[in-house]
Design a protein around this motif. Sequence first.
Motif, PDB file in Angstrom:
ATOM      1  N   MET A 112      -1.106   2.709   6.904  1.00  0.00           N
ATOM      2  CA  MET A 112      -0.695   3.170   8.061  1.00  0.00           C
ATOM      3  C   MET A 112      -1.101   2.152   9.131  1.00  0.00           C
ATOM      4  SD  MET A 112       0.595   5.058  10.860  1.00  0.00           S
ATOM      5  CE  MET A 112       0.764   6.300   9.611  1.00  0.00           C
ATOM      6  N   ASP A 113      -2.344   1.834   8.429  1.00  0.00           N
ATOM      7  CA  ASP A 113      -3.379   0.294   9.471  1.00  0.00           C
ATOM      8  C   ASP A 113      -2.795  -0.580   9.905  1.00  0.00           C
ATOM      9  OD1 ASP A 113      -5.431   2.068   9.529  1.00  0.00           O
ATOM     10  OD2 ASP A 113      -7.249   1.178   7.648  1.00  0.00           O
ATOM     11  N   CYS A 114      -1.686  -1.281   8.629  1.00  0.00           N
ATOM     12  CA  CYS A 114      -1.154  -2.521   8.771  1.00  0.00           C
ATOM     13  C   CYS A 114       0.632  -1.988   9.415  1.00  0.00           C
ATOM     14  CB  CYS A 114      -0.399  -2.860   8.104  1.00  0.00           C
ATOM     15  SG  CYS A 114      -0.677  -2.262   6.210  1.00  0.00           S
ATOM     16  N   ALA A 115       1.108  -0.719   9.459  1.00  0.00           N
ATOM     17  CA  ALA A 115       2.445  -0.365   9.722  1.00  0.00           C
ATOM     18  C   ALA A 115       3.020  -0.532  10.718  1.00  0.00           C
ATOM     19  CB  ALA A 115       2.635   1.802   9.260  1.00  0.00           C
ATOM     20  N   ASN A 116       4.362  -1.027  11.068  1.00  0.00           N
ATOM     21  CA  ASN A 116       4.394  -0.673  12.474  1.00  0.00           C
ATOM     22  C   ASN A 116       4.823   0.642  12.860  1.00  0.00           C
ATOM     23  OD1 ASN A 116       7.282  -0.456  11.134  1.00  0.00           O
ATOM     24  ND2 ASN A 116       7.729  -2.950  10.761  1.00  0.00           N
ATOM     25  N   LEU A 117       5.722   0.652  14.128  1.00  0.00           N
ATOM     26  CA  LEU A 117       6.307   1.622  14.273  1.00  0.00           C
ATOM     27  C   LEU A 117       7.227   2.009  14.014  1.00  0.00           C
ATOM     28  CD1 LEU A 117       6.336   1.413  18.514  1.00  0.00           C
ATOM     29  CD2 LEU A 117       4.340   2.573  17.338  1.00  0.00           C
ATOM     30  N   LYS A 155       4.763  11.564   7.454  1.00  0.00           N
ATOM     31  CA  LYS A 155       4.485  13.038   7.282  1.00  0.00           C
ATOM     32  C   LYS A 155       4.291  13.185   5.224  1.00  0.00           C
ATOM     33  CE  LYS A 155       9.413  13.185  10.034  1.00  0.00           C
ATOM     34  NZ  LYS A 155      10.852  13.355   9.388  1.00  0.00           N
ATOM     35  N   GLU A 156       4.243  11.324   5.206  1.00  0.00           N
ATOM     36  CA  GLU A 156       3.418  11.625   3.855  1.00  0.00           C
ATOM     37  C   GLU A 156       1.742  12.301   4.002  1.00  0.00           C
ATOM     38  OE1 GLU A 156       5.260  11.343   0.883  1.00  0.00           O
ATOM     39  OE2 GLU A 156       6.091  10.274   0.810  1.00  0.00           O
ATOM     40  N   LEU A 157       0.987  11.830   4.937  1.00  0.00           N
ATOM     41  CA  LEU A 157       0.030  11.993   5.101  1.00  0.00           C
ATOM     42  C   LEU A 157      -0.329  13.081   5.626  1.00  0.00           C
ATOM     43  CD1 LEU A 157      -1.103   9.037   6.365  1.00  0.00           C
ATOM     44  CD2 LEU A 157      -2.615   9.992   4.715  1.00  0.00           C
ATOM     45  N   ASP A 202      -2.133  12.585  -7.921  1.00  0.00           N
ATOM     46  CA  ASP A 202      -3.415  11.988  -7.624  1.00  0.00           C
ATOM     47  C   ASP A 202      -3.634  11.828  -5.813  1.00  0.00           C
ATOM     48  OD1 ASP A 202      -6.053  10.631  -7.527  1.00  0.00           O
ATOM     49  OD2 ASP A 202      -5.495   9.282  -9.076  1.00  0.00           O
ATOM     50  N   PHE A 203      -3.883  13.127  -5.488  1.00  0.00           N
ATOM     51  CA  PHE A 203      -3.758  12.930  -3.971  1.00  0.00           C
ATOM     52  C   PHE A 203      -5.050  12.349  -3.376  1.00  0.00           C
ATOM     53  CE2 PHE A 203      -1.702  17.226  -5.534  1.00  0.00           C
ATOM     54  CZ  PHE A 203      -0.164  16.674  -5.441  1.00  0.00           C
ATOM     55  N   GLU A 204      -5.696  12.605  -3.838  1.00  0.00           N
ATOM     56  CA  GLU A 204      -6.224  11.256  -3.097  1.00  0.00           C
ATOM     57  C   GLU A 204      -6.570   9.642  -3.093  1.00  0.00           C
ATOM     58  OE1 GLU A 204      -9.223  12.825  -1.184  1.00  0.00           O
ATOM     59  OE2 GLU A 204      -8.479  14.921  -2.050  1.00  0.00           O
ATOM     60  N   LYS A 205      -6.248   9.591  -4.063  1.00  0.00           N
ATOM     61  CA  LYS A 205      -5.936   8.273  -3.951  1.00  0.00           C
ATOM     62  C   LYS A 205      -4.965   7.986  -3.869  1.00  0.00           C
ATOM     63  CE  LYS A 205      -7.637   6.638  -8.669  1.00  0.00           C
ATOM     64  NZ  LYS A 205      -7.918   6.022  -9.786  1.00  0.00           N
ATOM     65  N   ALA A 206      -3.288   8.708  -2.942  1.00  0.00           N
ATOM     66  CA  ALA A 206      -2.489   8.611  -2.187  1.00  0.00           C
ATOM     67  C   ALA A 206      -3.194   8.391  -1.166  1.00  0.00           C
ATOM     68  CB  ALA A 206      -1.702   9.330  -2.616  1.00  0.00           C
ATOM     69  N   LYS A 207      -4.045   9.618  -0.642  1.00  0.00           N
ATOM     70  CA  LYS A 207      -3.922   9.589   0.624  1.00  0.00           C
ATOM     71  C   LYS A 207      -4.908   8.219   1.204  1.00  0.00           C
ATOM     72  CE  LYS A 207      -5.947  13.510   1.136  1.00  0.00           C
ATOM     73  NZ  LYS A 207      -7.256  14.737   1.620  1.00  0.00           N
ATOM     74  N   ASP A 208      -5.562   7.230   0.362  1.00  0.00           N
ATOM     75  CA  ASP A 208      -6.439   6.491   0.568  1.00  0.00           C
ATOM     76  C   ASP A 208      -5.206   5.718   0.815  1.00  0.00           C
ATOM     77  OD1 ASP A 208      -8.888   4.750   1.101  1.00  0.00           O
ATOM     78  OD2 ASP A 208      -8.111   4.043  -0.886  1.00  0.00           O
ATOM     79  N   GLU A 209      -3.872   4.944   0.343  1.00  0.00           N
ATOM     80  CA  GLU A 209      -3.111   4.176   0.089  1.00  0.00           C
ATOM     81  C   GLU A 209      -2.484   4.259   1.077  1.00  0.00           C
ATOM     82  OE1 GLU A 209      -3.087   1.470  -1.250  1.00  0.00           O
ATOM     83  OE2 GLU A 209      -4.943   1.681  -3.048  1.00  0.00           O
ATOM     84  N   PHE A 210      -2.200   5.586   1.509  1.00  0.00           N
ATOM     85  CA  PHE A 210      -0.886   6.107   2.587  1.00  0.00           C
ATOM     86  C   PHE A 210      -1.848   5.222   3.982  1.00  0.00           C
ATOM     87  CE2 PHE A 210       1.662   9.203   0.524  1.00  0.00           C
ATOM     88  CZ  PHE A 210       2.622   7.901   0.453  1.00  0.00           C
ATOM     89  N   ASN A 211      -3.183   5.578   4.386  1.00  0.00           N
ATOM     90  CA  ASN A 211      -4.271   5.366   5.309  1.00  0.00           C
ATOM     91  C   ASN A 211      -3.908   3.865   5.804  1.00  0.00           C
ATOM     92  OD1 ASN A 211      -4.897   8.000   6.436  1.00  0.00           O
ATOM     93  ND2 ASN A 211      -6.468   7.917   5.418  1.00  0.00           N
ATOM     94  N   LYS A 212      -3.926   3.275   4.185  1.00  0.00           N
ATOM     95  CA  LYS A 212      -4.197   1.787   4.064  1.00  0.00           C
ATOM     96  C   LYS A 212      -2.641   1.136   4.674  1.00  0.00           C
ATOM     97  CE  LYS A 212      -8.190   0.689   1.211  1.00  0.00           C
ATOM     98  NZ  LYS A 212      -7.688  -0.221  -0.395  1.00  0.00           N
ATOM     99  N   HIS A 251       0.609  -0.613  -0.018  1.00  0.00           N
ATOM    100  CA  HIS A 251       0.079  -0.228  -0.407  1.00  0.00           C
ATOM    101  C   HIS A 251       0.859   1.237  -0.197  1.00  0.00           C
ATOM    102  CE1 HIS A 251      -3.676  -2.256   0.103  1.00  0.00           C
ATOM    103  NE2 HIS A 251      -2.976  -2.633   1.280  1.00  0.00           N
ATOM    104  N   TYR A 252       2.162   1.767   0.908  1.00  0.00           N
ATOM    105  CA  TYR A 252       2.750   2.191   0.459  1.00  0.00           C
ATOM    106  C   TYR A 252       3.420   2.826  -0.292  1.00  0.00           C
ATOM    107  CZ  TYR A 252       6.645   5.147   2.017  1.00  0.00           C
ATOM    108  OH  TYR A 252       7.870   5.987   2.361  1.00  0.00           O
ATOM    109  N   LEU A 253       3.532   1.702  -1.936  1.00  0.00           N
ATOM    110  CA  LEU A 253       4.413   1.906  -3.255  1.00  0.00           C
ATOM    111  C   LEU A 253       2.970   2.043  -3.486  1.00  0.00           C
ATOM    112  CD1 LEU A 253       6.474  -1.975  -3.068  1.00  0.00           C
ATOM    113  CD2 LEU A 253       7.408   0.702  -3.437  1.00  0.00           C
ATOM    114  N   ARG A 254       1.784   1.508  -3.381  1.00  0.00           N
ATOM    115  CA  ARG A 254       0.690   2.470  -4.423  1.00  0.00           C
ATOM    116  C   ARG A 254       0.331   4.239  -4.090  1.00  0.00           C
ATOM    117  NH1 ARG A 254       0.542  -0.622  -8.694  1.00  0.00           N
ATOM    118  NH2 ARG A 254      -2.605   0.897  -8.534  1.00  0.00           N
TER     119      ARG A 254
END
Length: 450
Positions: free
Chosen positions: A247-252, A260-262, A235-245, A223-226
């Motif tokens: 974040m949901d499974c990210a480690n610390l 920072k990206e968001l 395409d900032f809206e799709k980028a935000k959606d993928e960054f949020n996904k 999701h980070y690469l997407r």
Amino acid sequence: MRNVLFLSNVGNSDLGKGEESLFPRGYNDIFEESKKLYESGDFYNLEPIILKKKIEKLNNPINNLEVVLYATMQEEENQQDTYYIAKVIKELLIKDFPNLKDKIKIEKVSRNPSDYGVMIEYYAEKLNKFNNDYDRIYVGITGGTQAQNNALIINSVLKWEEKVRTIYKPRNGEPQEDKIGEKIFKILKNEEFETFKKSHLYDLASELMKKFKLSDNWECEYHYLRALHYKRLFDFEKAKDEFNKAMDCANLDDEEKISKELIILQELSKEPKNLDERIKKYGLLIDLLIDNARIKWDNGEYVDFIGRIFRIEEALLRVIFEREFKIGTDKESFEDFKKFLIEHEEIIEFIEKELELKELEPKPTRKVLFGILMYMVKKMGKGKELKNIYEPTKKIEKLGNLRNNSIIAHGFEGISKEDIIMHYNSKDEEDENYIIKDLENIKEEIKKLL
């Protein structure tokens, strides 16, 4: 009886006698010499020293064997091309294995055999023409370039999956199956991933990550690469959606970089409420545009690079003007801009003289805004403050004809790196990446100004 397909890249070491190659390493006239050899017909004292032992193992009564040899013959003749070596080898194999007379084919590799991306596309096209009815696929990975072998293995496994085996012949040894191929393929998957990632081909890298689960936390990385892919496309809206996904499974460790990206994307997605917010957003966009231009430069996409830097220049000129004079340059502010110029007749006269214009049209075009920047430097004493912006902008203007004659403007002419360097660099600027250094300086200056 099993249907067996053997695919192999032909290398310069494939032809010789015993374990000795006909053409030693570093030999430069392979194409011409092998062509003369084939046309003479005087080659039956030689043997396909690598392929013979491989085919010997496969050509048995239970296998209905087909052989495809991939040999290079590029559109622009290259003295390392192996096409005529393959022609000789085919004749020698038929002599040794008469039952394969109609089952050995040669495929010309006309594209650059050292380019990973090009070879992946080439072998994908070629292998897609085969059906899926084979019981076993063997891939020879001793000859050919590394890019060819990587691409052949990857595309073979993607198409036939568990049916694929690799055959590798070490020097002075017997052909070996599977284990070395599995090890190489595991390395290559990661190599291909890193190559795509390094080239900022995030969509391709993400698909490799998802397909082969290359890390323990592959879903987050996918999701980070997407997200980076969509960010690169603005395409900032799709980028935000993928960054949020992600974040949901990210480690610390990963949460901080995603956060920072968001934050940046939130700023880029906002509709500015006033001129100060608009200038701040333009500053962020310029920063992103410069990163985008750097990617195009590194990947050799020079027409797109020219398009990016002229967009950077326009955005930069608007920011400088709006910050200095507190007047917008968007459509809603055209009348205010026109009024400003009419009230400052000396600016109009200066621009018309400096840019040799008969009559200046009072609109915030790139040319007019560049003229105002010149005025700020030469008449308002802003030379020292704006040097790292004004000097690169002057040189970008010298690239105007390249842009205008290219497919991103009014023509069909190509643009090379050498074209850009020749027009952009001054006599004392020999570094071919000088334009990139200027863009990085602009990033720093924008941070200071904003």
